[in-house]
Design an enzyme around this catalytic site. Structure first.
Site, PDB file in Angstrom:
ATOM      1  N   CYS A 104       3.229  -2.866   3.987  1.00  6.07           N
ATOM      2  CA  CYS A 104       2.369  -1.728   4.326  1.00  6.07           C
ATOM      3  C   CYS A 104       3.152  -0.896   5.348  1.00  6.07           C
ATOM      4  CB  CYS A 104       1.004  -2.177   4.845  1.00  6.07           C
ATOM      5  SG  CYS A 104       1.013  -3.134   6.369  1.00  6.07           S
ATOM      6  N   HIS A 116       7.732 -30.031  12.963  1.00  6.07           N
ATOM      7  CA  HIS A 116       7.047 -28.767  12.662  1.00  6.07           C
ATOM      8  C   HIS A 116       5.880 -28.965  11.703  1.00  6.07           C
ATOM      9  CE1 HIS A 116      10.116 -26.773  14.896  1.00  6.07           C
ATOM     10  NE2 HIS A 116      11.044 -27.376  14.166  1.00  6.07           N
ATOM     11  N   ASP A 156       0.867  -1.176   0.000  1.00  2.38           N
ATOM     12  CA  ASP A 156       0.000   0.000   0.000  1.00  2.38           C
ATOM     13  C   ASP A 156       0.908   1.231   0.000  1.00  2.38           C
ATOM     14  OD1 ASP A 156       0.849   0.441   2.613  1.00  2.38           O
ATOM     15  OD2 ASP A 156      -1.136   0.350   3.515  1.00  2.38           O
ATOM     16  N   HIS A 157       0.324   2.386   0.294  1.00  2.00           N
ATOM     17  CA  HIS A 157       1.089   3.637   0.238  1.00  2.00           C
ATOM     18  C   HIS A 157       2.160   3.723   1.332  1.00  2.00           C
ATOM     19  CE1 HIS A 157      -2.638   3.920   2.526  1.00  2.00           C
ATOM     20  NE2 HIS A 157      -1.999   4.717   3.355  1.00  2.00           N
ATOM     21  N   THR A 209       3.160  -0.955   8.659  1.00  7.99           N
ATOM     22  CA  THR A 209       3.678  -1.779   9.762  1.00  7.99           C
ATOM     23  C   THR A 209       3.934  -3.231   9.384  1.00  7.99           C
ATOM     24  OG1 THR A 209       1.426  -2.364  10.390  1.00  7.99           O
ATOM     25  CG2 THR A 209       2.392  -0.422  11.476  1.00  7.99           C
ATOM     26  N   HIS A 229      10.199 -23.124  10.531  1.00  6.51           N
ATOM     27  CA  HIS A 229       9.299 -23.778  11.480  1.00  6.51           C
ATOM     28  C   HIS A 229       7.812 -23.607  11.162  1.00  6.51           C
ATOM     29  CE1 HIS A 229      12.373 -24.092  15.040  1.00  6.51           C
ATOM     30  NE2 HIS A 229      12.787 -24.693  13.930  1.00  6.51           N
TER      31      HIS A 229
END
Ligand code: RB5
Length: 147
Positions: free
Chosen positions: A65, A133, A8-9, A67, A98
């Site tokens: 994005c 796993h 995104d921006h 975050t 894992h």
């Protein structure tokens, strides 16, 4: 290896640098945008990259994005997707080893472009370890199927 990528921006500069880097390394890159600095809703991009991985048009996905968190939340709603929001090297490696994660989500406002590229390299160069796993990842799939 075929890699789907989108942002995104909050992640355009990172996405473009990562896409360029992956192409230079010889990967087939499918770029789902955005392509210019416009404001968009991250779920609209996440669902395209996640869909490409789910449909096996792409082997792995990268989403950026602000975050990395919004992209991971949205991508994880798509069946078969294991998207991990990561900002350091250890997790970039171990989420492949894992968790068999198939989408790496990065925060363009959290890490620099150089770190992002290093995390992408670790992610795409690491294979799932399987063994004990695999049973755990299968349990994640079972939750998805039961809910
Ligand atoms: C957009 O401003 C921002 O919310 C988005 O890029 C992301 O950080 C959401 O998780």
């Amino acid at each position: 290896m075929r890699i789907a990528i989108g942002c995104d921006h909050g992640g355009l500069e990172h996405k473009n640098a990562i896409a360029e880097h992956l192409k230079e390394r010889g990967f087939e890159v499918k770029d789902f945008g955005i392509y210019e600095q416009v404001s968009v809703d991250y779920p609209d991009i996440a669902v395209k990259v996640a869909g490409s991985v789910k449909e096996k048009e792409s082997d792995l996905g990268i989403l950026v994005c602000g975050t990395g968190i919004g992209m991971s939340l949205a991508a994880n709603k798509v069946k078969g997707i294991r998207a991990a929001a990561v900002s350091e090297h250890f997790s970039a490696k171990y989420t492949r080893l894992h968790n068999n994660s198939n989408i790496l989500c990065l925060g363009g406002r959290v890490i620099g472009v150089g770190t992002a590229i290093e995390l992408v390299d670790l992610f795409v160069d690491t294979e799932f370890e399987g063994g004990r796993h695999a049973k755990r990842v299968d349990k994640i799939t079972a939750i998805e199927e039961a809910n």
